[in-house]
Write a protein that holds these residues in place. Structure first.
Motif, PDB file in Angstrom:
ATOM      1  N   VAL A  69       0.841  -1.203   0.000  1.00  0.00           N
ATOM      2  CA  VAL A  69       0.000   0.000   0.000  1.00  0.00           C
ATOM      3  C   VAL A  69       0.874   1.249   0.000  1.00  0.00           C
ATOM      4  CG1 VAL A  69      -1.636   1.363   1.374  1.00  0.00           C
ATOM      5  CG2 VAL A  69      -2.029  -1.081   1.030  1.00  0.00           C
ATOM      6  N   GLY A  70       1.908   1.260   0.822  1.00  0.00           N
ATOM      7  CA  GLY A  70       2.811   2.411   0.871  1.00  0.00           C
ATOM      8  C   GLY A  70       3.467   2.681  -0.469  1.00  0.00           C
ATOM      9  N   ILE A  71       3.960   1.638  -1.100  1.00  0.00           N
ATOM     10  CA  ILE A  71       4.582   1.790  -2.422  1.00  0.00           C
ATOM     11  C   ILE A  71       3.533   2.261  -3.431  1.00  0.00           C
ATOM     12  CG2 ILE A  71       5.631   0.520  -4.335  1.00  0.00           C
ATOM     13  CD1 ILE A  71       7.119  -1.146  -2.161  1.00  0.00           C
ATOM     14  N   GLY A  72       2.325   1.717  -3.346  1.00  0.00           N
ATOM     15  CA  GLY A  72       1.239   2.129  -4.229  1.00  0.00           C
ATOM     16  C   GLY A  72       0.874   3.593  -4.060  1.00  0.00           C
ATOM     17  N   ARG A  73       1.165   4.129  -2.898  1.00  0.00           N
ATOM     18  CA  ARG A  73       0.889   5.550  -2.639  1.00  0.00           C
ATOM     19  C   ARG A  73       2.105   6.433  -2.905  1.00  0.00           C
ATOM     20  NH1 ARG A  73      -2.829   4.962   2.807  1.00  0.00           N
ATOM     21  NH2 ARG A  73      -4.690   4.265   1.684  1.00  0.00           N
ATOM     22  N   GLY A  74       3.141   5.833  -3.496  1.00  0.00           N
ATOM     23  CA  GLY A  74       4.288   6.624  -3.911  1.00  0.00           C
ATOM     24  C   GLY A  74       5.458   6.654  -2.945  1.00  0.00           C
ATOM     25  N   LYS A  75       5.397   5.908  -1.851  1.00  0.00           N
ATOM     26  CA  LYS A  75       6.524   5.861  -0.918  1.00  0.00           C
ATOM     27  C   LYS A  75       7.620   4.967  -1.484  1.00  0.00           C
ATOM     28  CE  LYS A  75       4.147   6.528   3.487  1.00  0.00           C
ATOM     29  NZ  LYS A  75       3.936   5.960   4.818  1.00  0.00           N
ATOM     30  N   SER A  76       8.831   5.234  -1.072  1.00  0.00           N
ATOM     31  CA  SER A  76       9.916   4.320  -1.420  1.00  0.00           C
ATOM     32  C   SER A  76       9.726   3.026  -0.635  1.00  0.00           C
ATOM     33  CB  SER A  76      11.273   4.939  -1.071  1.00  0.00           C
ATOM     34  OG  SER A  76      11.425   5.008   0.344  1.00  0.00           O
ATOM     35  N   ARG A  77      10.349   1.940  -1.084  1.00  0.00           N
ATOM     36  CA  ARG A  77      10.255   0.666  -0.366  1.00  0.00           C
ATOM     37  C   ARG A  77      10.749   0.828   1.073  1.00  0.00           C
ATOM     38  NH1 ARG A  77       9.162  -4.355  -0.663  1.00  0.00           N
ATOM     39  NH2 ARG A  77       8.691  -4.439  -2.861  1.00  0.00           N
ATOM     40  N   GLU A  78      11.842   1.565   1.248  1.00  0.00           N
ATOM     41  CA  GLU A  78      12.410   1.758   2.586  1.00  0.00           C
ATOM     42  C   GLU A  78      11.443   2.524   3.487  1.00  0.00           C
ATOM     43  OE1 GLU A  78      14.029   2.607  -0.315  1.00  0.00           O
ATOM     44  OE2 GLU A  78      15.264   0.786  -0.362  1.00  0.00           O
ATOM     45  N   ALA A  79      10.833   3.586   2.963  1.00  0.00           N
ATOM     46  CA  ALA A  79       9.884   4.366   3.761  1.00  0.00           C
ATOM     47  C   ALA A  79       8.640   3.544   4.084  1.00  0.00           C
ATOM     48  CB  ALA A  79       9.507   5.648   3.026  1.00  0.00           C
ATOM     49  N   ALA A  80       8.167   2.776   3.111  1.00  0.00           N
ATOM     50  CA  ALA A  80       6.992   1.936   3.339  1.00  0.00           C
ATOM     51  C   ALA A  80       7.296   0.856   4.380  1.00  0.00           C
ATOM     52  CB  ALA A  80       6.544   1.302   2.017  1.00  0.00           C
ATOM     53  N   ALA A  81       8.481   0.272   4.313  1.00  0.00           N
ATOM     54  CA  ALA A  81       8.870  -0.758   5.293  1.00  0.00           C
ATOM     55  C   ALA A  81       8.996  -0.153   6.682  1.00  0.00           C
ATOM     56  CB  ALA A  81      10.176  -1.418   4.873  1.00  0.00           C
ATOM     57  N   ALA A  82       9.571   1.041   6.777  1.00  0.00           N
ATOM     58  CA  ALA A  82       9.703   1.696   8.084  1.00  0.00           C
ATOM     59  C   ALA A  82       8.330   2.001   8.673  1.00  0.00           C
ATOM     60  CB  ALA A  82      10.529   2.976   7.950  1.00  0.00           C
ATOM     61  N   ALA A  83       7.408   2.480   7.844  1.00  0.00           N
ATOM     62  CA  ALA A  83       6.049   2.765   8.321  1.00  0.00           C
ATOM     63  C   ALA A  83       5.359   1.479   8.762  1.00  0.00           C
ATOM     64  CB  ALA A  83       5.246   3.457   7.227  1.00  0.00           C
ATOM     65  N   ALA A  84       5.539   0.403   8.000  1.00  0.00           N
ATOM     66  CA  ALA A  84       4.943  -0.883   8.366  1.00  0.00           C
ATOM     67  C   ALA A  84       5.505  -1.389   9.690  1.00  0.00           C
ATOM     68  CB  ALA A  84       5.182  -1.911   7.257  1.00  0.00           C
ATOM     69  N   ASP A  85       6.812  -1.296   9.853  1.00  0.00           N
ATOM     70  CA  ASP A  85       7.443  -1.745  11.104  1.00  0.00           C
ATOM     71  C   ASP A  85       6.941  -0.935  12.295  1.00  0.00           C
ATOM     72  OD1 ASP A  85       8.842  -3.696   9.713  1.00  0.00           O
ATOM     73  OD2 ASP A  85      10.676  -2.493   9.559  1.00  0.00           O
ATOM     74  N   SER A  86       6.762   0.357  12.100  1.00  0.00           N
ATOM     75  CA  SER A  86       6.255   1.217  13.168  1.00  0.00           C
ATOM     76  C   SER A  86       4.827   0.833  13.552  1.00  0.00           C
ATOM     77  CB  SER A  86       6.307   2.679  12.722  1.00  0.00           C
ATOM     78  OG  SER A  86       5.720   3.512  13.687  1.00  0.00           O
ATOM     79  N   THR A  87       3.999   0.582  12.557  1.00  0.00           N
ATOM     80  CA  THR A  87       2.609   0.206  12.820  1.00  0.00           C
ATOM     81  C   THR A  87       2.527  -1.148  13.514  1.00  0.00           C
ATOM     82  OG1 THR A  87       1.854   1.510  10.946  1.00  0.00           O
ATOM     83  CG2 THR A  87       0.355  -0.190  11.750  1.00  0.00           C
ATOM     84  N   ILE A  88       3.362  -2.082  13.114  1.00  0.00           N
ATOM     85  CA  ILE A  88       3.360  -3.400  13.762  1.00  0.00           C
ATOM     86  C   ILE A  88       3.857  -3.290  15.202  1.00  0.00           C
ATOM     87  CG2 ILE A  88       4.456  -5.681  13.690  1.00  0.00           C
ATOM     88  CD1 ILE A  88       3.614  -5.731  10.769  1.00  0.00           C
ATOM     89  N   ALA A  89       4.823  -2.426  15.441  1.00  0.00           N
ATOM     90  CA  ALA A  89       5.275  -2.182  16.813  1.00  0.00           C
ATOM     91  C   ALA A  89       4.129  -1.609  17.650  1.00  0.00           C
ATOM     92  CB  ALA A  89       6.481  -1.250  16.816  1.00  0.00           C
ATOM     93  N   GLN A  90       3.327  -0.734  17.054  1.00  0.00           N
ATOM     94  CA  GLN A  90       2.167  -0.178  17.762  1.00  0.00           C
ATOM     95  C   GLN A  90       1.133  -1.261  18.051  1.00  0.00           C
ATOM     96  OE1 GLN A  90       0.654   3.105  15.469  1.00  0.00           O
ATOM     97  NE2 GLN A  90       2.601   4.214  15.562  1.00  0.00           N
ATOM     98  N   PHE A  91       0.946  -2.179  17.114  1.00  0.00           N
ATOM     99  CA  PHE A  91       0.039  -3.306  17.330  1.00  0.00           C
ATOM    100  C   PHE A  91       0.468  -4.089  18.566  1.00  0.00           C
ATOM    101  CE2 PHE A  91      -0.170  -7.947  16.732  1.00  0.00           C
ATOM    102  CZ  PHE A  91      -1.545  -8.163  16.765  1.00  0.00           C
ATOM    103  N   HIS A  92       1.758  -4.431  18.621  1.00  0.00           N
ATOM    104  CA  HIS A  92       2.287  -5.164  19.774  1.00  0.00           C
ATOM    105  C   HIS A  92       2.083  -4.361  21.061  1.00  0.00           C
ATOM    106  CE1 HIS A  92       4.348  -8.696  18.094  1.00  0.00           C
ATOM    107  NE2 HIS A  92       4.636  -7.941  17.043  1.00  0.00           N
TER     108      HIS A  92
END
Length: 125
Positions: A69-92
């Motif tokens: 989704v992040g890449i589809g919205r124009g984020k770089s792979r690195e930025a999308a991965a960082a956002a995903a990791d942050s959200t998963i940390a929030q889930f935990h």
């Protein structure tokens, strides 16, 4: 410009469906892990391990979906991965926080049930 936006939206739609599916699966797994840990009266650290172990596949699926989704919205792979990791940390963190407060939450629920029973008695009179 409008055509580019429509192309991005069309490309993102399957990613959003995958995201929704992954989100539902992860949330369902999280609550199942919570119930299991609570039934076993696990410590907070044990619950964290249970959550990670029981939901590892769902966490990985959610991470992949979020990156797409992040890449589809124009984020770089690195930025999308960082956002995903942050959200998963929030889930935990959220599940751990709720688990840590479960005794307090259960006491509040018992108090509410008691108040409702008392209110029902006074309304019946």
């Amino acid at each position: 410009m409008l055509a580019e936006a429509l192309i991005l939206m069309a490309a993102a739609a399957p990613n959003l469906d995958a995201f929704d599916d992954a989100n539902l699966a992860l949330t369902t797994c999280g609550f199942a892990a919570y119930r299991q840990a609570n039934a076993q009266d696990q410590s907070l650290d044990q619950f964290r391990r249970t959550l990670s172990a029981n939901c590892s596949n769902q966490i990985a699926d959610m991470r992949r979906a979020m990156i797409a989704v992040g890449i589809g919205r124009g984020k770089s792979r690195e930025a999308a991965a960082a956002a995903a990791d942050s959200t998963i940390a929030q889930f935990h963190a959220r599940f751990a926080s709720h688990y840590a407060k479960r005794a307090e939450t259960e006491a509040q629920l018992r108090g509410l049930e008691r108040a409702l029973r008392e209110e029902g008695k006074s309304n019946a009179q």
